[in-house]
Design a protein around this motif. Structure first.
Motif, PDB file in Angstrom:
ATOM      1  N   LEU A   5       3.903  -3.130   1.342  1.00 16.19           N
ATOM      2  CA  LEU A   5       3.275  -2.933   2.893  1.00 16.19           C
ATOM      3  C   LEU A   5       1.553  -2.775   2.191  1.00 16.19           C
ATOM      4  O   LEU A   5       1.028  -3.214   2.948  1.00 16.19           O
ATOM      5  N   ALA A   6       1.222  -1.942   1.220  1.00 17.62           N
ATOM      6  CA  ALA A   6       0.008  -1.741   0.759  1.00 17.62           C
ATOM      7  C   ALA A   6      -0.604  -3.021   0.401  1.00 17.62           C
ATOM      8  O   ALA A   6      -1.736  -3.372   0.719  1.00 17.62           O
ATOM      9  N   GLN A   7      -0.001  -3.835  -0.342  1.00 19.71           N
ATOM     10  CA  GLN A   7      -0.564  -5.037  -0.795  1.00 19.71           C
ATOM     11  C   GLN A   7      -0.619  -5.985   0.608  1.00 19.71           C
ATOM     12  O   GLN A   7      -1.708  -6.881   0.479  1.00 19.71           O
ATOM     13  N   ALA A   8       0.290  -6.156   1.345  1.00 19.16           N
ATOM     14  CA  ALA A   8       0.032  -7.003   2.491  1.00 19.16           C
ATOM     15  C   ALA A   8      -1.217  -6.648   3.514  1.00 19.16           C
ATOM     16  O   ALA A   8      -1.930  -7.384   3.926  1.00 19.16           O
ATOM     17  N   ALA A   9      -1.149  -5.363   3.619  1.00 22.42           N
ATOM     18  CA  ALA A   9      -2.278  -4.686   4.510  1.00 22.42           C
ATOM     19  C   ALA A   9      -3.587  -4.907   3.899  1.00 22.42           C
ATOM     20  O   ALA A   9      -4.570  -5.325   4.395  1.00 22.42           O
ATOM     21  N   ALA A  10      -3.809  -4.620   2.777  1.00 19.98           N
ATOM     22  CA  ALA A  10      -5.110  -4.871   2.094  1.00 19.98           C
ATOM     23  C   ALA A  10      -5.314  -5.987   1.889  1.00 19.98           C
ATOM     24  O   ALA A  10      -6.547  -6.490   2.067  1.00 19.98           O
ATOM     25  N   GLU A  11      -4.359  -7.095   1.571  1.00 19.02           N
ATOM     26  CA  GLU A  11      -4.882  -8.537   1.889  1.00 19.02           C
ATOM     27  C   GLU A  11      -5.376  -8.829   3.099  1.00 19.02           C
ATOM     28  O   GLU A  11      -6.371  -9.652   3.320  1.00 19.02           O
ATOM     29  N   LEU A  12      -4.796  -8.300   4.037  1.00 11.55           N
ATOM     30  CA  LEU A  12      -5.234  -8.714   5.586  1.00 11.55           C
ATOM     31  C   LEU A  12      -6.474  -8.129   5.713  1.00 11.55           C
ATOM     32  O   LEU A  12      -7.517  -8.775   6.359  1.00 11.55           O
ATOM     33  N   MET A  13      -6.869  -6.776   5.314  1.00  6.59           N
ATOM     34  CA  MET A  13      -8.206  -6.335   5.591  1.00  6.59           C
ATOM     35  C   MET A  13      -9.226  -6.621   4.359  1.00  6.59           C
ATOM     36  O   MET A  13     -10.324  -6.290   4.646  1.00  6.59           O
ATOM     37  N   GLU A  14      -8.694  -7.552   3.548  1.00  8.05           N
ATOM     38  CA  GLU A  14      -9.622  -8.209   2.643  1.00  8.05           C
ATOM     39  C   GLU A  14     -10.311  -6.733   1.678  1.00  8.05           C
ATOM     40  O   GLU A  14     -11.506  -6.937   1.677  1.00  8.05           O
ATOM     41  N   TYR A  15      -9.471  -5.913   1.690  1.00 10.51           N
ATOM     42  CA  TYR A  15      -9.737  -4.655   0.780  1.00 10.51           C
ATOM     43  C   TYR A  15      -8.840  -4.525  -0.552  1.00 10.51           C
ATOM     44  O   TYR A  15      -7.968  -3.648  -0.772  1.00 10.51           O
ATOM     45  N   ILE A  16      -9.237  -5.511  -1.158  1.00 13.25           N
ATOM     46  CA  ILE A  16      -8.577  -5.389  -2.732  1.00 13.25           C
ATOM     47  C   ILE A  16      -9.542  -5.655  -3.986  1.00 13.25           C
ATOM     48  O   ILE A  16     -10.723  -6.017  -3.647  1.00 13.25           O
ATOM     49  N   ASN A  17      -9.382  -5.202  -4.891  1.00 12.96           N
ATOM     50  CA  ASN A  17     -10.121  -5.526  -6.229  1.00 12.96           C
ATOM     51  C   ASN A  17      -9.425  -6.954  -6.951  1.00 12.96           C
ATOM     52  O   ASN A  17      -8.295  -6.872  -7.144  1.00 12.96           O
ATOM     53  N   THR A  18     -10.495  -7.813  -6.796  1.00 15.21           N
ATOM     54  CA  THR A  18      -9.925  -9.082  -7.543  1.00 15.21           C
ATOM     55  C   THR A  18     -10.781  -9.479  -8.959  1.00 15.21           C
ATOM     56  O   THR A  18     -11.908  -9.141  -9.199  1.00 15.21           O
TER      57      THR A  18
END
Length: 92
Positions: free
Chosen positions: A62-75
């Motif tokens: 859930l966190a991965q999917a939400a972070a990706e949608l919100m573009e709130y990830i460390n790449t």
């Protein structure tokens, strides 16, 4: 899942030049390999999603999917040569 996102604990590793991606979610008890919408290496996923079919996903997915949608990830960009090393470290 919200605290994971808020604390920037969703990591995306992009391997270069293949452009393959690996997602890691840092949880309370460790780091978990996730395959978006499909798999997580955490115990909760194996027990409550796969075995008991109690839920459709764990909070790491859930966190991965939400972070990706919100573009709130460390790449992070990593050379393809390190892919096997990463898989050994995070595979169940």
């Amino acid at each position: 899942a919200l605290s994971v996102i808020k604390d920037c604990r969703v990591k995306k590793y992009r391997f270069i030049p293949s452009n393959n991606n690996m997602w890691i979610v840092v949880g309370k008890k460790g780091e978990y390999l996730t395959i978006p919408y499909l798999f997580c290496s955490c115990t909760d996923f194996h027990i409550n999603v796969v075995s008991r079919r109690k839920y459709s996903f764990c909070h790491h997915l859930l966190a991965q999917a939400a972070a990706e949608l919100m573009e709130y990830i460390n790449t992070y960009e990593v050379e393809d040569l390190k892919y096997i090393t990463f898989m050994r470290e995070w595979s169940p």
